[in-house]
Design a protein around this motif. Structure first.
Motif, short mmCIF file in Angstrom:
data_model
loop_
_atom_site.label_atom_id
_atom_site.label_comp_id
_atom_site.label_asym_id
_atom_site.label_seq_id
_atom_site.Cartn_x
_atom_site.Cartn_y
_atom_site.Cartn_z
N VAL A 110 72.04 49.28 38.02
CA VAL A 110 73.40 49.39 37.48
C VAL A 110 73.47 48.76 36.10
O VAL A 110 74.11 49.27 35.19
CB VAL A 110 74.42 48.73 38.42
N ALA A 111 72.77 47.63 35.92
CA ALA A 111 72.78 46.94 34.64
C ALA A 111 72.21 47.82 33.53
O ALA A 111 72.72 47.82 32.40
CB ALA A 111 72.00 45.63 34.73
N ASP A 112 71.17 48.57 33.83
CA ASP A 112 70.57 49.45 32.82
C ASP A 112 71.54 50.54 32.40
O ASP A 112 71.68 50.84 31.21
CB ASP A 112 69.28 50.07 33.34
N LEU A 113 72.21 51.17 33.37
CA LEU A 113 73.16 52.21 33.01
C LEU A 113 74.37 51.63 32.30
O LEU A 113 74.88 52.22 31.34
CB LEU A 113 73.59 52.99 34.25
N LEU A 114 74.81 50.46 32.73
CA LEU A 114 75.92 49.79 32.06
C LEU A 114 75.55 49.51 30.60
O LEU A 114 76.38 49.68 29.69
CB LEU A 114 76.27 48.49 32.78
N THR A 115 74.31 49.09 30.38
CA THR A 115 73.84 48.83 29.02
C THR A 115 73.89 50.09 28.17
O THR A 115 74.39 50.08 27.05
CB THR A 115 72.40 48.28 29.05
N CYS A 116 73.38 51.20 28.71
CA CYS A 116 73.38 52.45 27.97
C CYS A 116 74.79 52.93 27.64
O CYS A 116 75.06 53.38 26.52
CB CYS A 116 72.65 53.53 28.77
N TRP A 132 79.78 50.53 46.76
CA TRP A 132 78.91 51.47 46.06
C TRP A 132 79.60 52.80 45.75
O TRP A 132 79.07 53.62 45.01
CB TRP A 132 77.63 51.70 46.86
N ARG A 133 80.79 53.00 46.30
CA ARG A 133 81.54 54.21 45.96
C ARG A 133 81.86 54.25 44.47
O ARG A 133 81.86 55.30 43.84
CB ARG A 133 82.83 54.27 46.78
N LEU A 134 82.12 53.06 43.86
CA LEU A 134 82.42 53.00 42.44
C LEU A 134 81.24 53.50 41.61
O LEU A 134 81.42 54.20 40.62
CB LEU A 134 82.77 51.56 42.04
N ALA A 135 80.03 53.13 42.01
CA ALA A 135 78.85 53.61 41.29
C ALA A 135 78.73 55.13 41.40
O ALA A 135 78.36 55.80 40.43
CB ALA A 135 77.60 52.93 41.84
N GLY A 136 79.04 55.67 42.56
CA GLY A 136 78.99 57.12 42.74
C GLY A 136 80.00 57.83 41.85
O GLY A 136 79.68 58.85 41.22
N PHE A 137 81.21 57.30 41.77
CA PHE A 137 82.22 57.90 40.90
C PHE A 137 81.81 57.80 39.43
O PHE A 137 82.10 58.70 38.63
CB PHE A 137 83.58 57.22 41.12
N LEU A 152 81.63 51.21 36.19
CA LEU A 152 80.51 50.28 36.36
C LEU A 152 80.94 48.84 36.10
O LEU A 152 80.45 47.91 36.74
CB LEU A 152 79.36 50.65 35.43
N VAL A 153 81.85 48.65 35.18
CA VAL A 153 82.42 47.32 34.95
C VAL A 153 83.11 46.83 36.22
O VAL A 153 82.93 45.68 36.65
CB VAL A 153 83.40 47.33 33.76
N ALA A 154 83.92 47.70 36.82
CA ALA A 154 84.61 47.32 38.06
C ALA A 154 83.61 47.02 39.17
O ALA A 154 83.78 46.06 39.94
CB ALA A 154 85.55 48.45 38.48
N PHE A 155 82.55 47.81 39.25
CA PHE A 155 81.50 47.56 40.25
C PHE A 155 80.89 46.18 40.03
O PHE A 155 80.70 45.41 40.98
CB PHE A 155 80.42 48.63 40.14
#
Length: 419
Positions: A317-323, A360-365, A408-411
């Motif tokens: 998640v951190a990698d995608l948040l970074t991107c 993990w629903r937040l990550a899916g959305f 992702l921030v909310a996650f």
């Protein structure tokens, strides 16, 4: 097909891989066609969109550089060459790195550039598939073929070849920097140096790498980019008559870029996906200092949360948040989300395994929202324009990307670590 079936070779896997590869080849051929079909640039066909970025940001700036001029000067470029856009402040080493494409006829250079970009997209797919294998037992050939086929069929992938953008190279660099920052920091530094080709990629990525504990990678990569650009800068300074004259050219370049319909933060037709530009197109309101506030605010929040995710086992998640932080904090367009492909693929695999766990629903959305720019094909765009108008059509990608970042921030805010 189950995970157990994926672990062992089978005729079904071979057939599936071959089918995906065939789809990718057909899509790639279709996406490459503009490189040999586009007419030779003249003052009469400046609105031509096919290969416009290759024309305006690579071929003719390099021709001006070879002719002894300064391609960063908008007035010089518009006076000497059939370009529609000015040459933005790419790292000066761009003028050396891509020099081979300007040493040949325009059409030869365009085809060679498009083919190189295609190879880089396949390389990015290989990197993504290799990263996914650490989460699920996905055969490398199948994963690479599947991701590459999806990528060159998507709007984002096709746009790289249709417009002649340098994003495939930047994406490989940025993805390499994130993937190798712990195990191979030297290669990660090289990847960051490549991402610095466009400062709006390199700066936020370097800041976030520092925040995530990869200070040496960030400093070394930035230093490599600076050293590679220094000889070109010195040459341009000497050619232009001194530091003051070169600074005036840079100021003129920035002034032009911030006043164009495609680049200004307060343009209603720009396709920018960063927070200030999207906010203006959605609300018609632009707070004072919005661009600086977005840059600082997004980077600060993303840095803190990415560090938390790293500590709690949420590196995917951190990698995608970074991107996503990189592309929403400062000037970016939809095609720039290409840098998120490997991180997106890895998080999709992690989410699938953990989708029933709390939160993990937040990550899916988030993944669903981020998929929209890739699915925003021409037919989809026509439907959006017909239903909601052109302003919505140029804004919806930005809304989707910002929503993906916010989810992702909310996650990350809700995450307390693995049980």
């Amino acid at each position: 097909m189950t995970l157990r079936e994926l672990r062992r070779p089978s005729p079904a896997l071979a057939v599936g891989t071959a089918l995906l590869a065939a789809i990718g080849v057909v899509s790639a051929w279709w996406a490459l066609r503009p490189s040999w079909q586009v007419p030779l640039p003249t003052s009469a066909n400046l609105p031509e969109v096919r290969l416009q970025d290759f024309r305006d940001a690579t071929y003719f700036p390099l021709r001006e550089f070879l002719a002894g001029g300064n391609p960063y000067d908008p007035s010089v470029m518009f006076a000497h060459w059939p370009v529609r856009q000015d040459f933005n402040l790419y790292q000066p080493y761009h003028l050396v790195l891509h020099l081979p494409f300007a040493l040949v006829d325009y059409r030869v250079g365009a085809v060679a550039f498009a083919l190189t970009s295609l190879l880089l997209l396949v390389s990015l797919s290989l990197m993504a598939a290799n990263a996914v294998r650490r989460v699920v037992p996905l055969p490398l050939a199948l994963g690479t073929a599947g991701i590459a086929a999806a990528l060159v069929t998507s709007q984002i992938g096709k746009a790289q070849l249709y417009l002649g953008q340098v994003n495939p190279l930047l994406a490989v660099g940025a993805a390499g920097a994130l993937a190798a920052r712990e195990r191979q920091p030297r290669w990660a530094a090289v990847g960051l140096a490549v991402a610095w080709l466009k400062p709006q990629f390199g700066l936020p990525l370097a800041v976030l790498l520092v925040a995530r504990g990869s200070r040496r990678v960030a400093l070394t990569g930035t230093a490599i980019a600076a050293v590679a650009s220094l000889p070109v800068v010195l040459l341009l300074v000497v050619r232009g008559g001194g530091v003051g004259a070169f600074a005036d050219v840079v100021a003129a370049n920035l002034a032009h870029a911030t006043s164009t319909d495609y680049g200004a933060v307060d343009s209603l037709t720009a396709q920018r996906i960063d927070i200030p530009a999207v906010l203006f197109r959605v609300t018609g309101w632009l707070p004072p200092g919005a661009e600086a506030l977005a840059l600082v605010g997004v980077l600060a929040a993303s840095a803190l949360l990415a560090r938390r995710l790293d500590r709690t086992g949420g590196a995917a998640v951190a990698d995608l948040l970074t991107c996503l932080a990189v592309v929403v904090c400062v000037v970016h367009q939809p095609g720039d989300v290409l840098i998120a492909v490997p991180a997106m693929a890895v998080l999709a695999a992690v989410w699938w395994r953990r989708r029933r766990e709390p939160g993990w629903r937040l990550a899916g959305f988030s993944l669903l929202a981020l998929a929209f720019p890739f699915a925003h094909l021409h037919a989809v765009d026509e439907a959006v324009v017909d239903l909601f108008g052109s302003r919505v059509a140029v804004t919806v990608d930005g809304v989707a990307v910002i929503a993906a970042w916010a989810l992702l921030v909310a996650f990350a805010v809700r995450r307390r670590g693995d049980p």
